[in-house]
Design a protein around this motif. Structure first.
Motif, PDB file in Angstrom:
ATOM      1  N   ARG A 214       0.811  -1.146  -0.510  1.00  0.00           N
ATOM      2  CA  ARG A 214      -0.196  -0.131  -0.076  1.00  0.00           C
ATOM      3  C   ARG A 214       0.369   1.323   0.065  1.00  0.00           C
ATOM      4  NH1 ARG A 214      -5.743  -0.637   1.347  1.00  0.00           N
ATOM      5  NH2 ARG A 214      -6.208  -2.583   2.215  1.00  0.00           N
TER       6      ARG A 214
ATOM      7  N   THR B 105       1.419   4.460  -2.883  1.00  0.00           N
ATOM      8  CA  THR B 105       1.439   5.911  -3.217  1.00  0.00           C
ATOM      9  C   THR B 105       2.701   5.958  -3.254  1.00  0.00           C
ATOM     10  OG1 THR B 105      -0.252   5.175  -0.992  1.00  0.00           O
ATOM     11  CG2 THR B 105       1.215   7.235  -1.309  1.00  0.00           C
TER      12      THR B 105
ATOM     13  N   SER C  16       2.198   6.525  -7.252  1.00  0.00           N
ATOM     14  CA  SER C  16       1.439   7.506  -7.449  1.00  0.00           C
ATOM     15  C   SER C  16       1.489   8.962  -7.579  1.00  0.00           C
ATOM     16  CB  SER C  16       0.145   6.984  -6.908  1.00  0.00           C
ATOM     17  OG  SER C  16      -0.651   7.688  -7.738  1.00  0.00           O
ATOM     18  N   ARG C  17       2.575   8.963  -5.973  1.00  0.00           N
ATOM     19  CA  ARG C  17       2.761  11.097  -5.844  1.00  0.00           C
ATOM     20  C   ARG C  17       3.117  11.168  -6.246  1.00  0.00           C
ATOM     21  NH1 ARG C  17      -0.505  11.128   0.330  1.00  0.00           N
ATOM     22  NH2 ARG C  17      -2.583  10.387  -0.784  1.00  0.00           N
TER      23      ARG C  17
ATOM     24  N   VAL D 139      -2.015   0.359  -8.295  1.00  0.00           N
ATOM     25  CA  VAL D 139      -2.216   1.981  -8.819  1.00  0.00           C
ATOM     26  C   VAL D 139      -3.149   1.601 -10.633  1.00  0.00           C
ATOM     27  CG1 VAL D 139      -0.508   3.578  -9.671  1.00  0.00           C
ATOM     28  CG2 VAL D 139      -0.632   2.846  -7.597  1.00  0.00           C
TER      29      VAL D 139
ATOM     30  N   MET E 139      -1.994   3.793   0.787  1.00  0.00           N
ATOM     31  CA  MET E 139      -3.110   3.398  -0.430  1.00  0.00           C
ATOM     32  C   MET E 139      -4.040   2.860   0.033  1.00  0.00           C
ATOM     33  SD  MET E 139      -3.154   3.302  -4.627  1.00  0.00           S
ATOM     34  CE  MET E 139      -2.195   4.732  -5.103  1.00  0.00           C
ATOM     35  N   ASP E 140      -5.560   2.916   0.380  1.00  0.00           N
ATOM     36  CA  ASP E 140      -6.607   2.493   0.689  1.00  0.00           C
ATOM     37  C   ASP E 140      -7.123   2.073  -0.665  1.00  0.00           C
ATOM     38  OD1 ASP E 140      -5.540   2.627   3.404  1.00  0.00           O
ATOM     39  OD2 ASP E 140      -7.082   4.219   3.453  1.00  0.00           O
ATOM     40  N   GLU E 141      -7.164   2.664  -1.642  1.00  0.00           N
ATOM     41  CA  GLU E 141      -8.417   1.889  -2.551  1.00  0.00           C
ATOM     42  C   GLU E 141      -6.726   1.329  -3.922  1.00  0.00           C
ATOM     43  OE1 GLU E 141      -8.401   5.673  -5.302  1.00  0.00           O
ATOM     44  OE2 GLU E 141      -6.772   6.657  -4.564  1.00  0.00           O
TER      45      GLU E 141
ATOM     46  N   ARG F 210      -7.163   0.776  -7.465  1.00  0.00           N
ATOM     47  CA  ARG F 210      -7.690   1.362  -8.890  1.00  0.00           C
ATOM     48  C   ARG F 210      -7.855   0.876 -10.100  1.00  0.00           C
ATOM     49  NH1 ARG F 210      -3.416   6.672  -8.061  1.00  0.00           N
ATOM     50  NH2 ARG F 210      -4.208   7.744  -6.514  1.00  0.00           N
TER      51      ARG F 210
END
Length: 484
Positions: free
Chosen positions: A45, A49, A52-53, A83, A143-145, A147
């Motif tokens: 997780r 992040t 992605s970020r 992701v 990251m919780d979601e 995608r």
């Protein structure tokens, strides 16, 4: 998100489910490091992040990996899947020019490398950014979601390119999850299992036959950076794995190691071998010590878990690769070519080249026979079939018999163009050091065991067989040597 009690459909859901069910259980044991399922899920997780970020990785992007087996590779796979991006693991046995070709073909956003391959990674050109594995440890915000959907591609693996240029098979999350389910079911993997992974994770064999299925079942994966016979035997004796995956070359290295005879194998309920053709002598060495060697047949495009011979039949059906796995269909097409269809079989090559025919069948190029009870035996490759004087001759049959001679280390049979016969049988032989065997002795060995039309007319002594990076014999190179 997966509904409680439902089967996972994405890689993130697979890991999330195990973290919820057995978060304190060890998922990965790597050297002195033990990573629980909860920690593995948290790492994935956090890296999602980071990707992605900070690294700018978006859905549909590719991220390449160059390095030895490492928990970071698995973390990266699960993070990219969350992701909606793809992992491109590079075969460390390839030449830099071959890595460059694959990078150019797939245009990854970045390349992650370990310390051992830092210099090699820096030497590669392209627009991708470089990141060391240590950077993954800096990720802090989980990251919780999730995608991604099941249909989203998650893994690109290049084929060996023995018949054409190498192509990247596109494995969707649905393909990978289906293969995990099938492989875990056939191998009866449970949370009580300890699975020793020594084969490279850059290939679907090392990654998808046992490692990912074990993680999907809540087992512990004993991960080693690479195969070394002494380390593998030490791990079997000391770490007490219940399962491991090998190939003929590693089986041979284990059997010939000085520690083989005194290594305690009693923890192993089975050894699985990822190869369509397994030399009987290797299997008998394990069977004599009470360990069944099971066979799983497949290809980069088929998951690869497609056809399997389990431990109940392994000792009685040496040479067979068994029956289609649950949910996988197989048929023998004209000429005996194996066709496979199932939820774990990829639909395309990168970027958008179909891998299947109009009815969804993957044409493997392998030839097989089928027993009355449906069990399959691979007899060779369609492209390798020798047609001499109207007779079909499978190189594997000649190689199996010649390989039984104590002086023969390796051999490869192949067809040589012949004006009279169409093709004449030829064989390249690698002898054991100081064996002293003559061609006449080897001819006599074959003549006593094979029909005359199958006997080689041309013999080639070589110090080693030309092979691809994945160990497949390049027979066309042998033809060149005899004709040159």
């Amino acid at each position: 998100m997966a509904v409680a009690g439902s089967d996972p459909s994405t890689l993130a859901q697979v890991l999330q489910q195990q973290a919820r069910l057995r978060g304190d259980a060890v998922a990965l044991h790597f050297g002195d490091e033990r990573i629980t399922y909860a920690a593995l899920d948290t790492r994935a997780r956090r890296v999602a992040t980071l990707l992605s970020r900070q690294w700018g990785v978006q859905a549909g992007d590719r991220v390449a990996w160059l390095g030895l087996n490492d928990p970071a590779l698995l973390v990266l796979l699960f993070a990219l899947a969350r992701v909606g991006a793809m992992l491109l693991p590079l075969n460390i046995r390839l030449a830099p020019a071959e890595w460059q070709q694959q990078l150019d073909a797939c245009t990854p956003r970045c390349l992650v490398h370990d310390a051992a391959f830092a210099e090699a990674a820096r030497a590669l050109g392209g627009a991708h950014a470089l990141h060391a594995t240590a950077e993954l440890d800096a990720a802090v915000d989980p990251m919780d979601e999730d995608r991604a959907a099941a249909s989203v591609p998650a893994l690109l693996v290049f084929t060996s390119g023995t018949t054409s240029r190498p192509k990247a098979a596109v494995h969707t999350q649905a393909n990978l999850v289906a293969n995990m389910r099938i492989a875990a079911q056939v191998q009866a993997i449970t949370p009580r299992d300890r699975v020793l992974t020594v084969l490279p994770l850059f290939h679907v064999g090392g990654l998808c036959i046992q490692t990912l299925p074990a993680l999907s079942a809540g087992a512990t994966v004993l991960l080693q950076p690479r195969f070394m016979p002494d380390a593998t035997l030490q791990a079997i004796a000391g770490e007490r794995p219940t399962l491991t995956l090998q190939v003929p070359a590693t089986l041979k290295a284990l059997i010939e190691h000085p520690a083989w005879a005194n290594t305690d194998l009693s923890s192993l309920r089975a050894v699985w071998a990822g190869s369509s053709l397994l030399p009987a002598s290797l299997l008998h060495a394990f069977h004599a010590r009470g360990v069944p060697v099971c066979n799983v047949y497949g290809a980069t495009e088929t998951g690869p878990f497609s056809i399997a011979l389990g431990p109940q039949e392994a000792m009685q059906r040496v040479g067979s690769c068994g029956w289609p796995a649950p949910g996988v269909e197989m048929q023998l097409a004209e000429g005996g070519e194996v066709w496979v269809r199932g939820p774990n079989v990829v639909a395309r090559y990168w970027p958008d080249e179909p891998a299947l025919d109009a009815q969804g069948w993957f044409h493997t190029g392998d030839l097989a026979t089928r027993d009355a009870d449906g069990a399959c035996t691979i007899v060779g490759r369609a492209k390798d079939l020798i047609i001499s004087g109207g007779e079909n001759i499978h190189p594997a049959e000649i190689e199996a018999v010649l390989g039984e001679h104590p002086a023969v280390l390796e051999c490869a049979a192949f067809g040589l163009p012949d004006a009279h016969w169409g093709e004449a049988v030829a064989v390249a032989v690698v002898l054991r050091p100081a064996s002293g065997a003559s061609d006449d002795e080897l001819r006599a060995h074959l003549a006593a065991r094979l029909a005359r039309f199958k006997l080689p007319r041309h013999w080639l002594r070589v110090e080693q067989l030309p092979k691809t990076a994945l160990g497949k014999v390049q027979r066309h190179e042998l033809v060149k040597r005899l004709r040159g």
